[in-house]
Structure formats: C-alpha cells, structure tokens
Design an enzyme around this catalytic site. Structure first.
Site, PDB file in Angstrom:
ATOM      1  N   ASP A  58       6.073   2.903   2.321  1.00  0.00           N
ATOM      2  CA  ASP A  58       4.975   0.786   2.552  1.00  0.00           C
ATOM      3  C   ASP A  58       3.955   1.473   3.875  1.00  0.00           C
ATOM      4  OD1 ASP A  58       3.581  -0.831   3.359  1.00  0.00           O
ATOM      5  OD2 ASP A  58       5.241  -2.226   2.637  1.00  0.00           O
ATOM      6  N   HIS A  59       2.798   1.936   3.313  1.00  0.00           N
ATOM      7  CA  HIS A  59       2.108   2.240   4.305  1.00  0.00           C
ATOM      8  C   HIS A  59       1.621   0.980   5.317  1.00  0.00           C
ATOM      9  CE1 HIS A  59      -0.354   5.541   6.664  1.00  0.00           C
ATOM     10  NE2 HIS A  59      -1.172   5.348   5.819  1.00  0.00           N
ATOM     11  N   ARG A  60       2.075  -0.134   5.542  1.00  0.00           N
ATOM     12  CA  ARG A  60       2.525  -0.386   6.923  1.00  0.00           C
ATOM     13  C   ARG A  60       3.086  -0.454   7.580  1.00  0.00           C
ATOM     14  NH1 ARG A  60       2.761  -6.209   2.520  1.00  0.00           N
ATOM     15  NH2 ARG A  60       4.288  -4.463   1.997  1.00  0.00           N
TER      16      ARG A  60
ATOM     17  N   PRO B 281       1.188  -0.979   0.444  1.00  0.00           N
ATOM     18  CA  PRO B 281      -0.091   0.466   0.131  1.00  0.00           C
ATOM     19  C   PRO B 281       0.926   1.225   0.274  1.00  0.00           C
ATOM     20  CG  PRO B 281      -0.129  -0.980   2.157  1.00  0.00           C
ATOM     21  CD  PRO B 281       0.882  -1.623   1.331  1.00  0.00           C
TER      22      PRO B 281
ATOM     23  N   ILE C 183       5.125   2.457   7.825  1.00  0.00           N
ATOM     24  CA  ILE C 183       5.415   4.341   7.713  1.00  0.00           C
ATOM     25  C   ILE C 183       4.109   4.699   7.891  1.00  0.00           C
ATOM     26  CG2 ILE C 183       6.576   6.290   7.099  1.00  0.00           C
ATOM     27  CD1 ILE C 183       8.620   4.061   5.976  1.00  0.00           C
TER      28      ILE C 183
END
Ligand code: CAO
Length: 433
Positions: free
Chosen positions: A405-407, A229, A409
């Site tokens: 990577d929004h998982r 993501p 950060i």
C-alpha cells in the site's frame, strides 16, 4: 390583450447546429417560464431549450430530427400583455434573445429574459456542465432527484440513450439488491456498468453459480484493488543453498512426518523482515489519520481450495521453529481444503504470502489483503546463470513479488524489505541471528 412571442434557440456556445431529439410540448400547452420546449443533442451532450416566457404554446416550428442552430425559431407562445409588461428589468442583460411580436404590430427585435447570472446558462450546460447533465426529461430528472439518484450513473435505454423512468427504477433496484453498490461497483465508481450480454447468441454456454467464498473474496479483492494504491516490487532470491538444506532436512525429518516446503522458510524470513521494517507490520486506520503498528507477527497464507481462495493465519511465526511452522502450514492448508477453518483461523494476519511456486509462472502482482499493508507473492524457482563477478554460476532463483500500500510504504522501503528478505533466504543461517 395578448402578445405572440417567438422563442428562439439561445446562445449555445461554439456549436454550429444540434439535432432535436425530443419536442417536449404540444400546441395548446400552458407553460411556465423556463419550462423546457425541446431537447437537443450535440455529439458531446444533450440539453433542453427552455421557454423565455410563460404562456400558451401556439405554434411549434420544429420536429424531432431537425437540425437547429442559435437563433433558430422553436415555438410561438401566446403571452398575456401583463407578463411582458412585468419584465422590463430583464431587458438590461440579454443572453437569450427572443423576438416579441405584437399581434397587431410589425415584429420588432427586443432583448428579453436572460437567466439570472447565478443560474447556469444553456451555453454553460452544453459545454461542461451538460456533460454531467444526463439526457433525461424534466419529469425523469425530478423523479431521480426525489430518489437521490445521480443520473450520470444511469444508463439510458430510450432513443439516443435517453434516460427514461424505467431506467431510474432499474438502477435503484440493482443498487438495493447489491447492498448499496451496483453491479461490479460501477455506480459507486461513477463508471458505466458492465453490459449484460446474452453470450448464448455466440455459441453454447453453461451458467455456473459462484461459490460463497468466490463471492466474498471477489468483494474484498475488488474493494482492496480500487481503494489501495498498489505498487508491486519484484526480486529474485538465490535459494540454491536453502533448497539443498530443505531437501536434506526433509530426509532427516521424514520419519517424523515433517515436510518442509520453501514456503516455511519464506514465512520465517518475512517475520524477520517485519521486525526490521515495522511499517510492513501495520494497518492504516480507515480515517487515514493514524498507522497502527503491531508487535505480533502473524502471517496469512493464501490457500487454493476447490471452493476458492482462503487465507488462514499462522500466529507468532517469529516464535515458532521451522518444524512447527511446517506442521502448522500443512494443517491449515488441509483444514482449508476440507472446509474446516473457523473464522478465527483467518483473522489477525499482519502480512500475507501467496505462493504459486508449486504451480508455475514467473511473476504476478498479488492484491494487498487489507487491512494488511503488504503481501508477498512467490513464484516458481528456476535454475539460472548468475554472474558472480568473474563467471556465470548456476543458481536456483526464486521470484518474489511484493505488493504494498503506497500510502503507508514508500518505494525505497519496498525495495529494502524485499531485498532484505532475499538476503535472508540466500543464507538461511541469517534467520538465526
Ligand atoms: N519454487 C519451486 N518449487 C516450489 C516452490 C517454489 N517457489 N514452492 C513450492 N514448490 C514445490 C514444493 O517444494 C513442492 O514440491 P515437492 O513436493 O517436490 O517438495 C510442490 O511445489 C508443491 O508445494 P505446495 O504448493 O504443496 O506447498 P507449499 O508449502 O509451497 O504451498 C500452499 C502450500 C497451501 C500455499 C499451496 O498449496 C497453495 O495453495 N498455493 C496457492 C496459493 C494461491 O492460490 N495463491 C493465489 C492467490 S492470488 O494472490
């Protein structure tokens, strides 16, 4: 003694009429209870209408192309009297209704043969489940089941996109030849595969094979794009004074053959940023359970080569001087363009930088180079008027584009990291601290 049973279309939900697209039996066929008689299709889905009785098909009262609604007569089945007599329990739960006609008596309406409660009724199939039920005959479904193929993912080439056996075979062949992922990964994603189009019908074309690097990069980028993501955060770094320093340094180091580009400074600033924000220097375990934090600071640099994109890695950027980084950057980009990179030269990166500053463009959204969790894109610096609180000043502003990577950060940390890197570049003396 035998009986004639009229099989009618059962309750098919809120649908007025459906088109018959296939008649699956012929007169004289011996059929079992629940064998499909016809396939009908609404504008949403197709489904098969099963027989409520086992017996011999005596009459078929429909043809392909007819419209039929609930209660419409499909066929007349000759049923042995014992079969009918054996089914009194089913009378209790009418869902499908058929008319039982004794050959020697007047027709009388009798509820017969509902499907067990646990079995999806045709109504259920037509509304939601049948959206998943691909349009295929029982034989093709059986064939697909044996091969473990999910028919939803198979494109039908038959009439009204009906899936035929060949379609299942072609699907499996494509899957095998692409090492498990079908063309463009469409099957793996459960979406329609890209159509194969003959572009020559529209004009002259030339077919060019993709390089090995193109194919490899394409696979990795695709995987990263669909599995990570992404968020891209933008900023602009004021590099006015750094540019002056870079130019001055280039003059001073010219006789040593050293050339500083903005990228060497950005690499140094990113290494300092990784120290301050350790989550940017991590990798997510494939299980998603743990984060692996790294205590080394290696930076990958995307290099554009005639054969495609490669990302060699400069190791221990935190420990190297700007002179060393600039020399190494020139060496690895030279090696990349001369196909001299070894696999080990491209391993062990903590974060990547993709600089298009020498080419142009204002911003872009780079794709994270997994298993890294972030990538910094750099676009071309431009002189801009910047308000200093009392007046506009001409500043050289360098666009930075941080994808992460929004998982791993959060957005706030993304903004902090890019702001910090910009802050370092705005006064490069901070890199020494
Ligand atoms: N703004 C303005 N000018 C810039 C700049 C920036 N952000 N970055 C570089 N430049 C200038 C350089 O200073 C140099 O100009 P001078 O010769 O006048 O000093 C010129 O552009 C060319 O620089 P360069 O691109 O050769 O050198 P670099 O160190 O900046 O980059 C490398 C090296 C290997 C990263 C680059 O050549 C390259 O291949 N870039 C493409 C990367 C790519 O394809 N990324 C896309 C991947 S998809 O995410």
């Amino acid at each position: 003694m035998s009986e004639m049973v009229e099989v009618k279309v059962p309750d098919i939900g809120d649908i007025d009429s459906v088109e018959i697209i296939e008649v699956l039996v012929s007169i004289g066929d011996q059929i079992a209870e629940e064998d499909s008689l016809i396939t009908v299709e609404s504008d949403k889905a197709s489904m098969e209408i099963p027989s409520s009785h086992a017996g011999v098909v005596k009459e078929i009262r429909v043809s392909v192309g007819d419209s039929i609604a609930e209660g419409g007569l499909v066929a007349v089945i000759e049923v042995s009297a014992e079969t009918v007599a054996e089914e009194p329990a089913k009378v209790e739960a009418p869902v499908q209704q058929t008319e039982v006609v004794k050959t020697d008596e007047k027709p009388q309406l009798a509820p017969v043969a509902s499907a067990p409660a646990t079995k999806p009724s045709p109504t259920a199939s037509m509304s939601t489940a049948s959206l998943k039920n691909a349009h295929a005959s029982p034989a093709v479904r059986k064939f697909a089941r044996e091969l473990g193929v999910d028919l939803v993912k198979v494109a039908g080439s038959g009439r009204n996109k009906r899936i035929v056996k060949d379609d299942v075979q072609t699907f499996v062949k494509k899957l095998m030849s692409s090492g498990g992922a079908s063309i463009n990964g469409a099957a793996a994603l459960g979406v329609e595969p890209m159509p194969e189009i003959d572009f020559s019908q529209f004009g002259e074309i030339e077919v060019q094979a993709l390089s090995k690097i193109n194919k490899l990069t394409g696979k990795f980028l695709h995987r990263n794009w669909v599995t990570i993501p992404h968020i891209t955060q933008f900023d602009e770094a004021d590099i006015t004074s750094l540019e002056a320093f870079r130019k001055q340094s280039n003059l001073e180091y010219a006789d040593q053959g050293v050339k500083f580009t903005m990228l060497s400074f950005i690499m140094k600033a990113v290494a300092v940023g990784l120290k301050k924000y350790p989550r940017f220097n991590s990798s997510l375990e494939p299980s998603g359970e743990n984060l692996i934090l790294k205590n080394y600071f290696n930076i990958g640099v995307a290099v554009d080569t005639p054969d495609g994109l490669v990302v060699p890695v400069v190791r221990d950027v935190d420990k190297k001087s700007l002179v060393e980084i600039s020399i190494e950057l020139r060496e690895i980009s030279g090696k990349a363009r001369n196909k001299k990179l070894k696999p080990s030269d491209m391993q062990g990166g903590c974060i990547s930088i993709s600089s298009l500053g020498g080419i142009g463009g204002t911003k872009f959204t780079p794709i994270v180079n997994a298993p890294e969790v972030a990538i910094l894109g750099v676009s071309k610096a431009e002189m801009k008027p910047v308000w200093n609180g009392s007046e506009f000043e001409a500043k050289l502003m360098c666009p930075l584009c941080l994808s992460y990577d929004h998982r791993v950060i959060d957005g706030a940390d993304g903004a902090r990291f890019i702001t910090y890197v910009s802050h370092l570049l705005a006064d490069a003396r901070r890199l020494l601290l």
